[in-house]
Design a protein around this motif. Sequence first.
Motif, PDB file in Angstrom:
ATOM      1  N   PRO A 199       0.815  -1.219   0.000  1.00 56.31           N
ATOM      2  CA  PRO A 199       0.000   0.000   0.000  1.00 56.31           C
ATOM      3  C   PRO A 199       0.849   1.269   0.000  1.00 56.31           C
ATOM      4  CG  PRO A 199       0.165  -0.840   2.207  1.00 56.31           C
ATOM      5  CD  PRO A 199       0.859  -1.844   1.312  1.00 56.31           C
ATOM      6  N   LEU A 200       0.193   2.369  -0.319  1.00 63.20           N
ATOM      7  CA  LEU A 200       0.803   3.681  -0.197  1.00 63.20           C
ATOM      8  C   LEU A 200       0.665   4.094   1.264  1.00 63.20           C
ATOM      9  CD1 LEU A 200       1.977   6.328  -1.312  1.00 63.20           C
ATOM     10  CD2 LEU A 200      -0.365   7.011  -1.890  1.00 63.20           C
ATOM     11  N   LEU A 201       1.793   4.337   1.935  1.00 66.05           N
ATOM     12  CA  LEU A 201       1.786   4.724   3.349  1.00 66.05           C
ATOM     13  C   LEU A 201       2.001   6.226   3.437  1.00 66.05           C
ATOM     14  CD1 LEU A 201       4.137   1.899   4.687  1.00 66.05           C
ATOM     15  CD2 LEU A 201       1.640   1.914   4.681  1.00 66.05           C
ATOM     16  N   ILE A 202       1.062   6.925   4.038  1.00 66.83           N
ATOM     17  CA  ILE A 202       1.150   8.379   4.190  1.00 66.83           C
ATOM     18  C   ILE A 202       1.155   8.718   5.674  1.00 66.83           C
ATOM     19  CG2 ILE A 202       0.068  10.604   3.707  1.00 66.83           C
ATOM     20  CD1 ILE A 202      -1.211   9.312   1.258  1.00 66.83           C
ATOM     21  N   ASP A 203       2.237   9.326   6.120  1.00 64.88           N
ATOM     22  CA  ASP A 203       2.379   9.727   7.522  1.00 64.88           C
ATOM     23  C   ASP A 203       2.059  11.212   7.621  1.00 64.88           C
ATOM     24  OD1 ASP A 203       3.329  10.429  10.115  1.00 64.88           O
ATOM     25  OD2 ASP A 203       4.665   8.698  10.079  1.00 64.88           O
ATOM     26  N   ILE A 204       1.006  11.549   8.363  1.00 66.20           N
ATOM     27  CA  ILE A 204       0.593  12.949   8.493  1.00 66.20           C
ATOM     28  C   ILE A 204       1.028  13.557   9.823  1.00 66.20           C
ATOM     29  CG2 ILE A 204      -1.314  12.773   6.864  1.00 66.20           C
ATOM     30  CD1 ILE A 204      -3.206  12.479   9.250  1.00 66.20           C
ATOM     31  N   VAL A 219      -9.231   2.720   1.821  1.00 66.05           N
ATOM     32  CA  VAL A 219      -8.623   3.644   2.777  1.00 66.05           C
ATOM     33  C   VAL A 219      -8.504   2.956   4.133  1.00 66.05           C
ATOM     34  CG1 VAL A 219      -8.830   5.885   3.913  1.00 66.05           C
ATOM     35  CG2 VAL A 219      -9.614   5.610   1.558  1.00 66.05           C
ATOM     36  N   TYR A 220      -7.315   3.032   4.705  1.00 64.31           N
ATOM     37  CA  TYR A 220      -7.025   2.401   5.990  1.00 64.31           C
ATOM     38  C   TYR A 220      -6.366   3.415   6.916  1.00 64.31           C
ATOM     39  CZ  TYR A 220      -7.447  -1.850   3.174  1.00 64.31           C
ATOM     40  OH  TYR A 220      -7.891  -2.835   2.337  1.00 64.31           O
ATOM     41  N   THR A 221      -6.524   3.196   8.211  1.00 60.80           N
ATOM     42  CA  THR A 221      -5.792   3.968   9.209  1.00 60.80           C
ATOM     43  C   THR A 221      -5.120   2.988  10.160  1.00 60.80           C
ATOM     44  OG1 THR A 221      -7.703   4.120  10.692  1.00 60.80           O
ATOM     45  CG2 THR A 221      -7.380   5.934   9.129  1.00 60.80           C
ATOM     46  N   LEU A 222      -4.013   3.409  10.756  1.00 61.86           N
ATOM     47  CA  LEU A 222      -3.302   2.577  11.717  1.00 61.86           C
ATOM     48  C   LEU A 222      -3.824   2.887  13.112  1.00 61.86           C
ATOM     49  CD1 LEU A 222      -1.127   0.550  12.514  1.00 61.86           C
ATOM     50  CD2 LEU A 222       0.517   2.444  12.512  1.00 61.86           C
ATOM     51  N   ALA A 223      -4.498   1.921  13.718  1.00 62.23           N
ATOM     52  CA  ALA A 223      -5.026   2.092  15.082  1.00 62.23           C
ATOM     53  C   ALA A 223      -3.865   2.297  16.051  1.00 62.23           C
ATOM     54  CB  ALA A 223      -5.838   0.865  15.489  1.00 62.23           C
ATOM     55  N   LEU A 247      -5.505   2.063  -5.334  1.00 61.56           N
ATOM     56  CA  LEU A 247      -4.536   1.358  -4.493  1.00 61.56           C
ATOM     57  C   LEU A 247      -4.943   1.471  -3.027  1.00 61.56           C
ATOM     58  CD1 LEU A 247      -1.191   2.673  -6.025  1.00 61.56           C
ATOM     59  CD2 LEU A 247      -2.264   0.467  -6.434  1.00 61.56           C
ATOM     60  N   PRO A 248      -4.474   0.546  -2.200  1.00 58.55           N
ATOM     61  CA  PRO A 248      -4.713   0.722  -0.762  1.00 58.55           C
ATOM     62  C   PRO A 248      -3.860   1.888  -0.248  1.00 58.55           C
ATOM     63  CG  PRO A 248      -3.478  -1.300  -1.183  1.00 58.55           C
ATOM     64  CD  PRO A 248      -3.819  -0.712  -2.505  1.00 58.55           C
ATOM     65  N   VAL A 249      -4.491   2.777   0.506  1.00 59.99           N
ATOM     66  CA  VAL A 249      -3.802   3.931   1.080  1.00 59.99           C
ATOM     67  C   VAL A 249      -3.957   3.850   2.594  1.00 59.99           C
ATOM     68  CG1 VAL A 249      -3.695   6.447   1.206  1.00 59.99           C
ATOM     69  CG2 VAL A 249      -4.293   5.335  -0.956  1.00 59.99           C
ATOM     70  N   VAL A 250      -2.822   3.896   3.294  1.00 58.36           N
ATOM     71  CA  VAL A 250      -2.835   3.814   4.756  1.00 58.36           C
ATOM     72  C   VAL A 250      -2.370   5.148   5.317  1.00 58.36           C
ATOM     73  CG1 VAL A 250      -1.965   2.602   6.778  1.00 58.36           C
ATOM     74  CG2 VAL A 250      -2.294   1.351   4.643  1.00 58.36           C
ATOM     75  N   LEU A 251      -3.181   5.713   6.204  1.00 58.72           N
ATOM     76  CA  LEU A 251      -2.830   6.970   6.867  1.00 58.72           C
ATOM     77  C   LEU A 251      -2.304   6.667   8.260  1.00 58.72           C
ATOM     78  CD1 LEU A 251      -5.889   8.993   5.693  1.00 58.72           C
ATOM     79  CD2 LEU A 251      -3.541   9.348   4.977  1.00 58.72           C
ATOM     80  N   ILE A 252      -1.223   7.346   8.620  1.00 59.17           N
ATOM     81  CA  ILE A 252      -0.549   7.099   9.888  1.00 59.17           C
ATOM     82  C   ILE A 252      -0.270   8.445  10.554  1.00 59.17           C
ATOM     83  CG2 ILE A 252       1.509   6.073  10.957  1.00 59.17           C
ATOM     84  CD1 ILE A 252       1.727   4.703   7.982  1.00 59.17           C
ATOM     85  N   CYS A 253      -0.415   8.490  11.869  1.00 61.20           N
ATOM     86  CA  CYS A 253      -0.006   9.668  12.635  1.00 61.20           C
ATOM     87  C   CYS A 253       0.672   9.172  13.908  1.00 61.20           C
ATOM     88  CB  CYS A 253      -1.192  10.579  12.924  1.00 61.20           C
ATOM     89  SG  CYS A 253      -2.405   9.882  14.048  1.00 61.20           S
ATOM     90  N   ARG A 254       0.945  10.074  14.821  1.00 63.59           N
ATOM     91  CA  ARG A 254       1.644   9.678  16.053  1.00 63.59           C
ATOM     92  C   ARG A 254       0.812   8.747  16.912  1.00 63.59           C
ATOM     93  NH1 ARG A 254       3.601  15.335  18.432  1.00 63.59           N
ATOM     94  NH2 ARG A 254       1.518  15.796  17.715  1.00 63.59           N
ATOM     95  N   GLN A 313      -5.030   9.446  16.331  1.00 61.46           N
ATOM     96  CA  GLN A 313      -6.179  10.308  16.601  1.00 61.46           C
ATOM     97  C   GLN A 313      -6.507  11.276  15.466  1.00 61.46           C
ATOM     98  OE1 GLN A 313      -8.078   9.957  19.438  1.00 61.46           O
ATOM     99  NE2 GLN A 313      -6.789   8.173  19.732  1.00 61.46           N
ATOM    100  N   THR A 314      -5.523  11.611  14.620  1.00 65.52           N
ATOM    101  CA  THR A 314      -5.770  12.640  13.611  1.00 65.52           C
ATOM    102  C   THR A 314      -5.963  12.081  12.199  1.00 65.52           C
ATOM    103  OG1 THR A 314      -3.396  12.957  13.306  1.00 65.52           O
ATOM    104  CG2 THR A 314      -4.500  14.418  14.863  1.00 65.52           C
ATOM    105  N   THR A 315      -5.896  10.796  12.039  1.00 61.29           N
ATOM    106  CA  THR A 315      -6.025  10.226  10.694  1.00 61.29           C
ATOM    107  C   THR A 315      -7.469  10.173  10.207  1.00 61.29           C
ATOM    108  OG1 THR A 315      -6.028   8.013  11.661  1.00 61.29           O
ATOM    109  CG2 THR A 315      -3.926   8.839  10.806  1.00 61.29           C
TER     110      THR A 315
END
Length: 147
Positions: free
Chosen positions: A58-63, A125-129, A98-105, A108-110
């Motif tokens: 997947p495309l990993l995007i860290d915000i 669309v996915y987020t990292l718990a 494509l699968p897109v995964v959003l990541i933050c610290r 809480q903000t994804t």
Amino acid sequence: MNDILHKLPEFIGHHVALSALFVILLVALIATQVASLFSKITELSPAGLTGLINRDNPLLIDISPRESFEKGHIPGARHVAMSQFDPENKSLAKAKDLPVVLICRSGQTTGKAAQRLVKAGFTRVYTLAGGMAAWQQAQLPVAKGNR
């Protein structure tokens, strides 16, 4: 069991506030579960994300803020500041299927960014718990620096 059912109306009559609180909590729990079933955003555990990375690349995007990203991020993740996050961006728009995964610290903000992706037509669309904190707690690999 039959005895409990006969005493239930009496219990409810003596404990109205407690019974009302139980009903409210039960309805809230059911509503939360139903909402997650119909959500177009999937929350992944660190193990679930590892499986997705191994299976679908997947495309990993860290915000996260830049400083947090440089201190530690998932290898292969791209940094995009939340203030600059634009699902309509040309390079990001290419990844709509494509699968897109959003990541933050902290995870809480994804949600807000994930909703923007879904609204822009992204289908996976996915987020990292728990965010990077959960990833590091699971002792998974972390890259440092701006790449």
